[in-house]
Structure formats: structure tokens, C-alpha cells
Design a protein around this motif. Structure first.
Motif, PDB file in Angstrom:
ATOM      1  N   PHE A 172      18.716  15.322   9.992  1.00  0.00           N
ATOM      2  CA  PHE A 172      17.507  14.533  10.216  1.00  0.00           C
ATOM      3  C   PHE A 172      17.757  13.058   9.902  1.00  0.00           C
ATOM      4  O   PHE A 172      18.724  12.704   9.218  1.00  0.00           O
ATOM      5  CB  PHE A 172      16.357  15.064   9.350  1.00  0.00           C
ATOM      6  N   THR A 173      16.877  12.204  10.386  1.00  0.00           N
ATOM      7  CA  THR A 173      17.000  10.772  10.169  1.00  0.00           C
ATOM      8  C   THR A 173      16.387  10.406   8.820  1.00  0.00           C
ATOM      9  O   THR A 173      15.170  10.494   8.639  1.00  0.00           O
ATOM     10  CB  THR A 173      16.297   9.984  11.284  1.00  0.00           C
ATOM     11  N   LEU A 174      17.221  10.008   7.891  1.00  0.00           N
ATOM     12  CA  LEU A 174      16.774   9.721   6.533  1.00  0.00           C
ATOM     13  C   LEU A 174      15.766   8.576   6.494  1.00  0.00           C
ATOM     14  O   LEU A 174      14.777   8.625   5.760  1.00  0.00           O
ATOM     15  CB  LEU A 174      17.979   9.396   5.652  1.00  0.00           C
ATOM     16  N   CYS A 175      15.995   7.537   7.279  1.00  0.00           N
ATOM     17  CA  CYS A 175      15.108   6.374   7.296  1.00  0.00           C
ATOM     18  C   CYS A 175      13.684   6.773   7.667  1.00  0.00           C
ATOM     19  O   CYS A 175      12.715   6.361   7.017  1.00  0.00           O
ATOM     20  CB  CYS A 175      15.650   5.328   8.269  1.00  0.00           C
ATOM     21  N   ALA A 176      13.540   7.577   8.719  1.00  0.00           N
ATOM     22  CA  ALA A 176      12.212   7.983   9.172  1.00  0.00           C
ATOM     23  C   ALA A 176      11.491   8.794   8.095  1.00  0.00           C
ATOM     24  O   ALA A 176      10.297   8.588   7.833  1.00  0.00           O
ATOM     25  CB  ALA A 176      12.326   8.788  10.459  1.00  0.00           C
ATOM     26  N   PHE A 177      12.213   9.716   7.457  1.00  0.00           N
ATOM     27  CA  PHE A 177      11.625  10.536   6.395  1.00  0.00           C
ATOM     28  C   PHE A 177      11.258   9.681   5.186  1.00  0.00           C
ATOM     29  O   PHE A 177      10.149   9.778   4.648  1.00  0.00           O
ATOM     30  CB  PHE A 177      12.615  11.625   6.001  1.00  0.00           C
ATOM     31  N   ALA A 178      12.173   8.823   4.754  1.00  0.00           N
ATOM     32  CA  ALA A 178      11.942   8.018   3.558  1.00  0.00           C
ATOM     33  C   ALA A 178      10.778   7.053   3.746  1.00  0.00           C
ATOM     34  O   ALA A 178       9.957   6.866   2.826  1.00  0.00           O
ATOM     35  CB  ALA A 178      13.211   7.247   3.195  1.00  0.00           C
ATOM     36  N   ASN A 179      10.675   6.432   4.904  1.00  0.00           N
ATOM     37  CA  ASN A 179       9.569   5.519   5.161  1.00  0.00           C
ATOM     38  C   ASN A 179       8.234   6.238   5.086  1.00  0.00           C
ATOM     39  O   ASN A 179       7.259   5.729   4.520  1.00  0.00           O
ATOM     40  CB  ASN A 179       9.730   4.862   6.541  1.00  0.00           C
ATOM     41  N   ARG A 187      -8.205   2.300   3.358  1.00  0.00           N
ATOM     42  CA  ARG A 187      -7.431   1.206   3.937  1.00  0.00           C
ATOM     43  C   ARG A 187      -6.701   0.402   2.873  1.00  0.00           C
ATOM     44  O   ARG A 187      -5.589  -0.076   3.083  1.00  0.00           O
ATOM     45  CB  ARG A 187      -8.349   0.303   4.747  1.00  0.00           C
ATOM     46  N   ALA A 188      -7.326   0.246   1.715  1.00  0.00           N
ATOM     47  CA  ALA A 188      -6.694  -0.542   0.654  1.00  0.00           C
ATOM     48  C   ALA A 188      -5.380   0.099   0.218  1.00  0.00           C
ATOM     49  O   ALA A 188      -4.376  -0.592   0.010  1.00  0.00           O
ATOM     50  CB  ALA A 188      -7.638  -0.681  -0.537  1.00  0.00           C
ATOM     51  N   GLN A 189      -5.383   1.438   0.080  1.00  0.00           N
ATOM     52  CA  GLN A 189      -4.159   2.118  -0.334  1.00  0.00           C
ATOM     53  C   GLN A 189      -3.083   2.028   0.747  1.00  0.00           C
ATOM     54  O   GLN A 189      -1.894   1.877   0.448  1.00  0.00           O
ATOM     55  CB  GLN A 189      -4.457   3.589  -0.659  1.00  0.00           C
ATOM     56  N   ALA A 190      -3.496   2.105   2.011  1.00  0.00           N
ATOM     57  CA  ALA A 190      -2.521   1.987   3.098  1.00  0.00           C
ATOM     58  C   ALA A 190      -1.885   0.600   3.111  1.00  0.00           C
ATOM     59  O   ALA A 190      -0.667   0.457   3.239  1.00  0.00           O
ATOM     60  CB  ALA A 190      -3.195   2.280   4.440  1.00  0.00           C
ATOM     61  N   SER A 191      -2.715  -0.421   2.958  1.00  0.00           N
ATOM     62  CA  SER A 191      -2.198  -1.796   2.950  1.00  0.00           C
ATOM     63  C   SER A 191      -1.294  -2.034   1.752  1.00  0.00           C
ATOM     64  O   SER A 191      -0.256  -2.684   1.857  1.00  0.00           O
ATOM     65  CB  SER A 191      -3.358  -2.793   2.935  1.00  0.00           C
ATOM     66  N   LYS A 192      -1.690  -1.493   0.599  1.00  0.00           N
ATOM     67  CA  LYS A 192      -0.868  -1.666  -0.602  1.00  0.00           C
ATOM     68  C   LYS A 192       0.530  -1.088  -0.406  1.00  0.00           C
ATOM     69  O   LYS A 192       1.535  -1.724  -0.731  1.00  0.00           O
ATOM     70  CB  LYS A 192      -1.535  -0.971  -1.796  1.00  0.00           C
ATOM     71  N   SER A 193       0.595   0.108   0.182  1.00  0.00           N
ATOM     72  CA  SER A 193       1.897   0.742   0.404  1.00  0.00           C
ATOM     73  C   SER A 193       2.793  -0.131   1.272  1.00  0.00           C
ATOM     74  O   SER A 193       3.958  -0.384   0.943  1.00  0.00           O
ATOM     75  CB  SER A 193       1.712   2.103   1.084  1.00  0.00           C
ATOM     76  N   LEU A 194       2.255  -0.596   2.383  1.00  0.00           N
ATOM     77  CA  LEU A 194       3.057  -1.394   3.303  1.00  0.00           C
ATOM     78  C   LEU A 194       3.483  -2.709   2.681  1.00  0.00           C
ATOM     79  O   LEU A 194       4.612  -3.167   2.871  1.00  0.00           O
ATOM     80  CB  LEU A 194       2.274  -1.645   4.600  1.00  0.00           C
ATOM     81  N   HIS A 195       2.585  -3.327   1.925  1.00  0.00           N
ATOM     82  CA  HIS A 195       2.932  -4.614   1.324  1.00  0.00           C
ATOM     83  C   HIS A 195       4.038  -4.462   0.280  1.00  0.00           C
ATOM     84  O   HIS A 195       4.934  -5.308   0.181  1.00  0.00           O
ATOM     85  CB  HIS A 195       1.693  -5.250   0.706  1.00  0.00           C
ATOM     86  N   ILE A 196       3.987  -3.390  -0.515  1.00  0.00           N
ATOM     87  CA  ILE A 196       5.047  -3.160  -1.498  1.00  0.00           C
ATOM     88  C   ILE A 196       6.377  -2.915  -0.782  1.00  0.00           C
ATOM     89  O   ILE A 196       7.446  -3.309  -1.267  1.00  0.00           O
ATOM     90  CB  ILE A 196       4.694  -1.979  -2.419  1.00  0.00           C
ATOM     91  N   MET A 197       6.312  -2.283   0.393  1.00  0.00           N
ATOM     92  CA  MET A 197       7.516  -2.028   1.178  1.00  0.00           C
ATOM     93  C   MET A 197       7.934  -3.252   2.004  1.00  0.00           C
ATOM     94  O   MET A 197       8.846  -3.174   2.819  1.00  0.00           O
ATOM     95  CB  MET A 197       7.287  -0.831   2.103  1.00  0.00           C
ATOM     96  N   MET A 198       7.227  -4.369   1.766  1.00  0.00           N
ATOM     97  CA  MET A 198       7.508  -5.638   2.454  1.00  0.00           C
ATOM     98  C   MET A 198       7.304  -5.526   3.962  1.00  0.00           C
ATOM     99  O   MET A 198       8.034  -6.111   4.767  1.00  0.00           O
ATOM    100  CB  MET A 198       8.924  -6.145   2.137  1.00  0.00           C
ATOM    101  N   ILE A 199       6.296  -4.747   4.350  1.00  0.00           N
ATOM    102  CA  ILE A 199       5.846  -4.671   5.732  1.00  0.00           C
ATOM    103  C   ILE A 199       4.511  -5.383   5.778  1.00  0.00           C
ATOM    104  O   ILE A 199       3.571  -5.008   5.070  1.00  0.00           O
ATOM    105  CB  ILE A 199       5.710  -3.212   6.204  1.00  0.00           C
ATOM    106  N   ASP A 200       4.399  -6.414   6.585  1.00  0.00           N
ATOM    107  CA  ASP A 200       3.241  -7.299   6.532  1.00  0.00           C
ATOM    108  C   ASP A 200       1.923  -6.589   6.802  1.00  0.00           C
ATOM    109  O   ASP A 200       0.998  -6.646   6.006  1.00  0.00           O
ATOM    110  CB  ASP A 200       3.413  -8.460   7.527  1.00  0.00           C
ATOM    111  N   ASP A 201       1.814  -5.935   7.934  1.00  0.00           N
ATOM    112  CA  ASP A 201       0.545  -5.333   8.331  1.00  0.00           C
ATOM    113  C   ASP A 201       0.789  -3.999   9.021  1.00  0.00           C
ATOM    114  O   ASP A 201       1.835  -3.774   9.640  1.00  0.00           O
ATOM    115  CB  ASP A 201      -0.232  -6.255   9.293  1.00  0.00           C
ATOM    116  N   ALA A 202      -0.238  -3.133   8.954  1.00  0.00           N
ATOM    117  CA  ALA A 202      -0.162  -1.859   9.654  1.00  0.00           C
ATOM    118  C   ALA A 202      -0.249  -2.096  11.154  1.00  0.00           C
ATOM    119  O   ALA A 202      -1.037  -2.917  11.621  1.00  0.00           O
ATOM    120  CB  ALA A 202      -1.291  -0.944   9.193  1.00  0.00           C
ATOM    121  N   LEU A 203       0.569  -1.387  11.904  1.00  0.00           N
ATOM    122  CA  LEU A 203       0.546  -1.473  13.361  1.00  0.00           C
ATOM    123  C   LEU A 203      -0.103  -0.223  13.930  1.00  0.00           C
ATOM    124  O   LEU A 203       0.120   0.884  13.434  1.00  0.00           O
ATOM    125  CB  LEU A 203       1.965  -1.613  13.924  1.00  0.00           C
TER     126      LEU A 203
END
Length: 342
Positions: free
Chosen positions: A34-41, A202-218
Motif C-alpha cells: 500500500f501507499t504509505l503517504c496516502a495512509f499516513a496523511n 470544521r475547526a478540528q478539520a482546519s486545525k489538522s491541516l494547519h498543523i500538517m502545514m496544509i493551508d486550506d481544505a480542498l
């Protein structure tokens, strides 16, 4: 009913109230290689949304790696993941996710996993295919009459194996009722954020992405990155044809073959290209190949001869002539300019 429920297109499944306050529980089936990146993200979005800060306690979200044998599962990178529990009652999860990888090395999931996924479907548990996990859902007979998303890189493989389907390769994920499919890679983080937004907030979703240095949810409709194209259109037939061209840069195929893969005539493809882009399919294909050659000359140390082969030209002289006509300079001149700037 929320926007997410309307997108799913089915009556929302009742989420069981859990005494420990969890709002989202996800079970993972990992295919061999399996693709580790996809699972880990995917998991990291759940992990970061589940607790305050970066403490990683599974309070609001829970994630479990499921297995028939409990043997460690090797990823495509060689890193193995140990399952948490055996296959059991799928209704304990809000979603079951199949994470794929090197499809040619895993011809099928096996009877135990297929039975488990079928039971989950019968119980109304939404199923998710990530990366080539979509292949395995289809092999299990669980994608009939559903739209499905595959990576642009695996689009041709999917068509070769499943001629009766028309996969979507220009979105990062597709939500169709109780089936969700995702192209993999970084897009799995956005899919996980979509689920967190829907069930946790939404706050929890945004927090996760921001900690992962992903600017915004797509959103799922966001196009897959693929190879950057200067040719842009909203015509779906032309977009699909351009995608096939991207996938065959090193071994260019004829317009007739592209038309066959798309189920249209050569004349129809040519007419759509003329109306959408004011050019022919042949010219568009050459533009794509030369754009990729330009990228390789500027950003890699490959020889011009190797760049020519990678972009479907018979030799460096053939590439140089076409390159100069398109960009006003030869690959050698561009390479020297890039080296001076570097």
C-alpha cells in the motif's frame, strides 16, 4: 440535512452515540504494498482532530487497522504496519477505508476481505477507496453504478482492467452516495478533513491541516495536480483526452487510439478540440510533450538525449527542432541559461 448529506445523495446513516464521546470511527484495510503517504496523511488528520493540540489521544476520532491474519502489511516503501485487530463487526465503524498501492503486486484482496466489505455494504457502512483501493472495491463488486476517482497516473491501468467503468481522473476525490474514492497522496488528507468537518467540526478539520502545514481544505472537485498544463478547458471530453496524452508522453499514441479509449470517433475528438482550444489534438499533444521537455531541461540534470526519449521524440535533434520552433531557443541554450541562474 447538511450539505455533505446532500452530496452523499442518500439518507444519512445514523451515527451511533458512543459513551466515550467519539464522533468518528474509521477502519482501515491495507493492501500489500500500500501507499504509505496516502495512509499516513489520512490517519494524521484524524489523529490531530481527535485531541487538543498534538497529544494524539483518540478522543473525538478513532482509527483501527484491520486484518484477516494480523500479519504486518508491507508498504510500497518497505515500511510495514502492524494491524490493531482482526476483521469483526464492520458496523462499529462509520467508514471502512481500503488503501491500495502497487496494484500489479496485489491481484486481489482475498476472500475474507471481500466478504467483510460486502457485509459492511449490506449494513450500510460507507466504503472508501484510496489510491488503487478503488480497484479493489470494484473487484469486490462494490462500485457498480457508482462514479469513482482514480489517480491520473493509474487511469490507463483502470481502463485496461475495468472496461465497463468510466473513472474520474480530474478530481482529488469523488463522493457518490455511500462510496467515496480518492486519488491518494496528499488528497487523502483533504478527504479525511472532509470527513472530520462532517462529523467532528470544521475547526478540528482546519486545525489538522494547519498543523500538517496544509493551508486550506480542498473540496473533492479540485483538479488533480498531474503535470502542469497550459491548455485549459471546461470541455470534459477534451480534458479526458488531454489526461490520456499526459499519461503517454514518452510513448505518444495516435488520435485514433485516444478516440477509441474515450468511446468517440476521431472526428468528434478533433471537433471538440477545435471548439474548445482552437487547435488540433495532434498540436495539443505536441505542446504537452514540449512543455514537459522544457520542465525537464530546466529542473533536472538529464541529458538532452534522455529528455528527448522521455518526451517521445526519436532523438535530440528531433527534439531541438521542435523545441526551438515552440520556445525560440534550443534545449542546450535553455540548459545553459538555467545553469547560470542556478
Amino acid at each position: 440535512m447538511s450539505d455533505g448529506d446532500r452530496i452523499l445523495g442518500v439518507k444519512p446513516r445514523r451515527i451511533r452515540q458512543r459513551p466515550n464521546g467519539q464522533r468518528l470511527s474509521v477502519g482501515f484495510i491495507l493492501t500489500k504494498r500500500f501507499t504509505l503517504c496516502a495512509f499516513a496523511n489520512f490517519v494524521d488528520v484524524l489523529r490531530l482532530a481527535a485531541d487538543e493540540g498534538d497529544r494524539s489521544r483518540p478522543i473525538l476520532c478513532n482509527w483501527t487497522v484491520l486484518s484477516d491474519t494480523m500479519d504486518a502489511v508491507p508498504s510500497s516503501s518497505g515500511v510495514s504496519v502492524h494491524p490493531n485487530e482482526r476483521l469483526g463487526d464492520p458496523s462499529k465503524f462509520d467508514y471502512i477505508v481500503v488503501v491500495g498501492g502497487l496494484v500489479n503486486e496485489t491481484p486481489d484482496l482475498g476472500k475474507a476481505y471481500s466478504r467483510y466489505l460486502q457485509r459492511a455494504s449490506d449494513l450500510g457502512v460507507p466504503l472508501i477507496g484510496v489510491c488503487t483501493g478503488t480497484f479493489f472495491l470494484h473487484q469486490a463488486g462494490l462500485l457498480k453504478d457508482y462514479r469513482c476517482c482514480v489517480s491520473w497516473f493509474h487511469h490507463a491501468d483502470f481502463l485496461d482492467q475495468f472496461e465497463d467503468l468510466n473513472p474520474v481522473s480530474d478530481q482529488i476525490f469523488v463522493v457518490d452516495r455511500d462510496r467515496i474514492t480518492c486519488s491518494g497522496g496528499a488528497s487523502s488528507a483533504h478527504l479525511a478533513a472532509y470527513l472530520v468537518d462532517k462529523h467532528v467540526g470544521r475547526a478540528q478539520a482546519s486545525k489538522s491541516l494547519h498543523i500538517m502545514m496544509i493551508d486550506d481544505a480542498l473540496q473533492g472537485e479540485m483538479p488533480q495536480p498531474g503535470i502542469s498544463l497550459t491548455l485549459r478547458t471546461k470541455d470534459p471530453l477534451v480534458r479526458r483526452a488531454l489526461l490520456i496524452m499526459q499519461q503517454n508522453i514518452d510513448t505518444p499514441i495516435t488520435v485514433q487510439e485516444i478516440a477509441r479509449r474515450l468511446g468517440h470517433s476521431k472526428r468528434q475528438i478533433e471537433r471538440h478540440f477545435r471548439l474548445a482550444l482552437d487547435t488540433s489534438p495532434q498540436s495539443a499533444f505536441l505542446t504537452i510533450r514540449l512543455s514537459f521537455a522544457h520542465h525537464l531541461v530546466q529542473s533536472t540534470d538529464k541529458t538532452i538525449a534522455q529528455v528527448a526519449l522521455d518526451c517521445g521524440f526519436c532523438d535530440s535533434s528531433h527534439l531541438s527542432r521542435s523545441f526551438k520552433k515552440q520556445f525560440g531557443q534550443t534545449p542546450h541554450v535553455l540548459r545553459q541559461a538555467a545553469l547560470q541562474l542556478g
